[in-house]
Design a protein around this motif. Sequence first.
Motif, PDB file in Angstrom:
ATOM      1  N   ILE A 143       0.845  -1.181  -0.114  1.00 53.53           N
ATOM      2  CA  ILE A 143      -0.037   0.057  -0.185  1.00 53.53           C
ATOM      3  C   ILE A 143       0.874   1.191   0.072  1.00 53.53           C
ATOM      4  N   GLU A 144       1.821   1.376   0.798  1.00 54.35           N
ATOM      5  CA  GLU A 144       2.855   2.240   0.890  1.00 54.35           C
ATOM      6  C   GLU A 144       3.529   2.589  -0.265  1.00 54.35           C
ATOM      7  N   ARG A 145       3.934   1.363  -0.810  1.00 55.78           N
ATOM      8  CA  ARG A 145       4.888   1.635  -2.224  1.00 55.78           C
ATOM      9  C   ARG A 145       3.789   2.131  -3.293  1.00 55.78           C
ATOM     10  N   CYS A 146       2.689   1.800  -3.477  1.00 58.26           N
ATOM     11  CA  CYS A 146       1.641   2.070  -4.582  1.00 58.26           C
ATOM     12  C   CYS A 146       1.377   3.686  -4.279  1.00 58.26           C
ATOM     13  N   ARG A 147       1.343   4.155  -3.173  1.00 56.27           N
ATOM     14  CA  ARG A 147       1.090   5.285  -2.899  1.00 56.27           C
ATOM     15  C   ARG A 147       2.225   6.473  -2.967  1.00 56.27           C
ATOM     16  N   ALA A 148       3.304   5.825  -2.935  1.00 56.46           N
ATOM     17  CA  ALA A 148       4.716   6.587  -2.978  1.00 56.46           C
ATOM     18  C   ALA A 148       5.025   7.069  -4.334  1.00 56.46           C
ATOM     19  N   ARG A 149       5.037   6.087  -5.437  1.00 54.18           N
ATOM     20  CA  ARG A 149       5.281   6.416  -6.658  1.00 54.18           C
ATOM     21  C   ARG A 149       4.845   5.508  -7.733  1.00 54.18           C
ATOM     22  N   ASP A 150       4.806   5.774  -9.095  1.00 55.35           N
ATOM     23  CA  ASP A 150       4.054   5.041 -10.056  1.00 55.35           C
ATOM     24  C   ASP A 150       4.497   3.677 -10.023  1.00 55.35           C
ATOM     25  N   PHE A 151       3.803   2.770 -10.572  1.00 55.19           N
ATOM     26  CA  PHE A 151       3.927   1.342 -10.526  1.00 55.19           C
ATOM     27  C   PHE A 151       3.622   0.660 -11.879  1.00 55.19           C
ATOM     28  N   THR A 152       4.132  -0.327 -12.107  1.00 53.98           N
ATOM     29  CA  THR A 152       3.462  -1.367 -12.922  1.00 53.98           C
ATOM     30  C   THR A 152       3.147  -2.594 -12.169  1.00 53.98           C
ATOM     31  N   LEU A 153       2.249  -3.230 -12.529  1.00 55.12           N
ATOM     32  CA  LEU A 153       1.829  -4.561 -11.800  1.00 55.12           C
ATOM     33  C   LEU A 153       2.978  -5.609 -12.012  1.00 55.12           C
ATOM     34  N   ARG A 154       3.519  -5.667 -12.973  1.00 52.12           N
ATOM     35  CA  ARG A 154       4.642  -6.661 -13.411  1.00 52.12           C
ATOM     36  C   ARG A 154       6.015  -6.223 -12.450  1.00 52.12           C
ATOM     37  N   GLY A 155       6.137  -5.094 -12.308  1.00 51.29           N
ATOM     38  CA  GLY A 155       7.363  -4.199 -11.395  1.00 51.29           C
ATOM     39  C   GLY A 155       6.716  -4.624  -9.947  1.00 51.29           C
ATOM     40  N   LEU A 156       5.772  -4.532  -9.714  1.00 51.30           N
ATOM     41  CA  LEU A 156       5.269  -4.861  -8.147  1.00 51.30           C
ATOM     42  C   LEU A 156       5.423  -6.476  -7.846  1.00 51.30           C
ATOM     43  N   VAL A 157       5.021  -7.177  -8.800  1.00 55.41           N
ATOM     44  CA  VAL A 157       5.470  -8.558  -8.729  1.00 55.41           C
ATOM     45  C   VAL A 157       6.852  -8.913  -8.267  1.00 55.41           C
ATOM     46  N   ALA A 158       7.805  -8.060  -9.175  1.00 56.82           N
ATOM     47  CA  ALA A 158       9.292  -8.321  -9.033  1.00 56.82           C
ATOM     48  C   ALA A 158       9.583  -7.962  -7.729  1.00 56.82           C
ATOM     49  N   GLU A 159       9.014  -6.663  -7.263  1.00 53.23           N
ATOM     50  CA  GLU A 159       9.577  -6.123  -6.004  1.00 53.23           C
ATOM     51  C   GLU A 159       9.103  -7.103  -4.746  1.00 53.23           C
ATOM     52  N   LEU A 160       7.959  -7.475  -4.798  1.00 55.54           N
ATOM     53  CA  LEU A 160       7.560  -8.411  -3.991  1.00 55.54           C
ATOM     54  C   LEU A 160       8.370  -9.867  -3.927  1.00 55.54           C
ATOM     55  N   ALA A 161       8.746 -10.151  -4.988  1.00 52.34           N
ATOM     56  CA  ALA A 161       9.638 -11.377  -4.947  1.00 52.34           C
ATOM     57  C   ALA A 161      10.976 -11.295  -4.340  1.00 52.34           C
ATOM     58  N   GLU A 162      11.334  -9.959  -4.599  1.00 54.37           N
ATOM     59  CA  GLU A 162      12.727  -9.364  -3.781  1.00 54.37           C
ATOM     60  C   GLU A 162      12.612  -9.294  -2.287  1.00 54.37           C
ATOM     61  N   ARG A 163      11.206  -9.205  -2.018  1.00 59.85           N
ATOM     62  CA  ARG A 163      10.983  -9.068  -0.626  1.00 59.85           C
ATOM     63  C   ARG A 163      10.613 -10.499  -0.113  1.00 59.85           C
ATOM     64  N   GLY A 164      10.724 -11.474  -0.697  1.00 62.08           N
ATOM     65  CA  GLY A 164      10.411 -12.984  -0.361  1.00 62.08           C
ATOM     66  C   GLY A 164       9.111 -13.274  -0.384  1.00 62.08           C
ATOM     67  N   LEU A 165       8.307 -12.765  -1.333  1.00 62.03           N
ATOM     68  CA  LEU A 165       6.839 -12.886  -1.427  1.00 62.03           C
ATOM     69  C   LEU A 165       6.702 -13.291  -3.019  1.00 62.03           C
ATOM     70  N   THR A 166       6.473 -14.710  -3.401  1.00 62.60           N
ATOM     71  CA  THR A 166       6.176 -15.105  -4.724  1.00 62.60           C
ATOM     72  C   THR A 166       4.787 -15.096  -5.020  1.00 62.60           C
ATOM     73  N   VAL A 167       4.248 -14.042  -5.733  1.00 60.15           N
ATOM     74  CA  VAL A 167       3.083 -13.913  -6.137  1.00 60.15           C
ATOM     75  C   VAL A 167       3.057 -13.784  -7.801  1.00 60.15           C
ATOM     76  N   ASP A 168       1.481 -14.159  -8.408  1.00 58.61           N
ATOM     77  CA  ASP A 168       1.389 -13.961  -9.688  1.00 58.61           C
ATOM     78  C   ASP A 168       0.739 -12.519  -9.944  1.00 58.61           C
ATOM     79  N   TYR A 169       0.779 -12.112 -11.361  1.00 63.84           N
ATOM     80  CA  TYR A 169       0.323 -10.790 -11.872  1.00 63.84           C
ATOM     81  C   TYR A 169      -1.249 -10.780 -11.229  1.00 63.84           C
ATOM     82  N   HIS A 170      -1.847 -11.847 -11.367  1.00 58.05           N
ATOM     83  CA  HIS A 170      -3.370 -11.818 -11.169  1.00 58.05           C
ATOM     84  C   HIS A 170      -3.485 -11.491  -9.676  1.00 58.05           C
ATOM     85  N   SER A 171      -2.796 -11.820  -8.733  1.00 55.74           N
ATOM     86  CA  SER A 171      -2.795 -11.556  -7.095  1.00 55.74           C
ATOM     87  C   SER A 171      -2.654 -10.136  -6.982  1.00 55.74           C
TER      88      SER A 171
END
Length: 117
Positions: free
Chosen positions: A60-88
């Motif tokens: 939530i903080e990340r989305c409010r802080a600056r622009d994003f793409t969904l694929r970019g968020l998937v990659a950032e979450l993976a870096e933080r240890g959470l594997t999710v797919d695009y649809h999630s």
Amino acid sequence: MAAVERDGMSRHKAAAHFGVAVSTAVGWLARFRRTGSVAPGQMGGHKPRTVSGEHRDWLIERCRARDFTLRGLVAELAERGLTVDYHSVWDFVHAENLSYKKNRSRQRTGSPGHCTP
């Protein structure tokens, strides 16, 4: 079930007698023998969100802080240890009303035919 279990009718004959497919009769009998009932099982149900807890707060903080793409968020979450797919991520972003529409300055340039003189 009674025709097969109690009366000794074959599954094929019972299916023909009651006007259902043989596969239906076989399936119902298998369910009856496994569970003691021909009642259907639960379809669907509540599935907990993949993005929750500290990942939810961070996202939530990340989305409010600056622009994003969904694929970019998937990659950032993976870096933080959470594997999710695009649809999630798409479901989460839209459920939390975090999506945004591009404004005129962010839109891609159109073809020359779209220009106003």
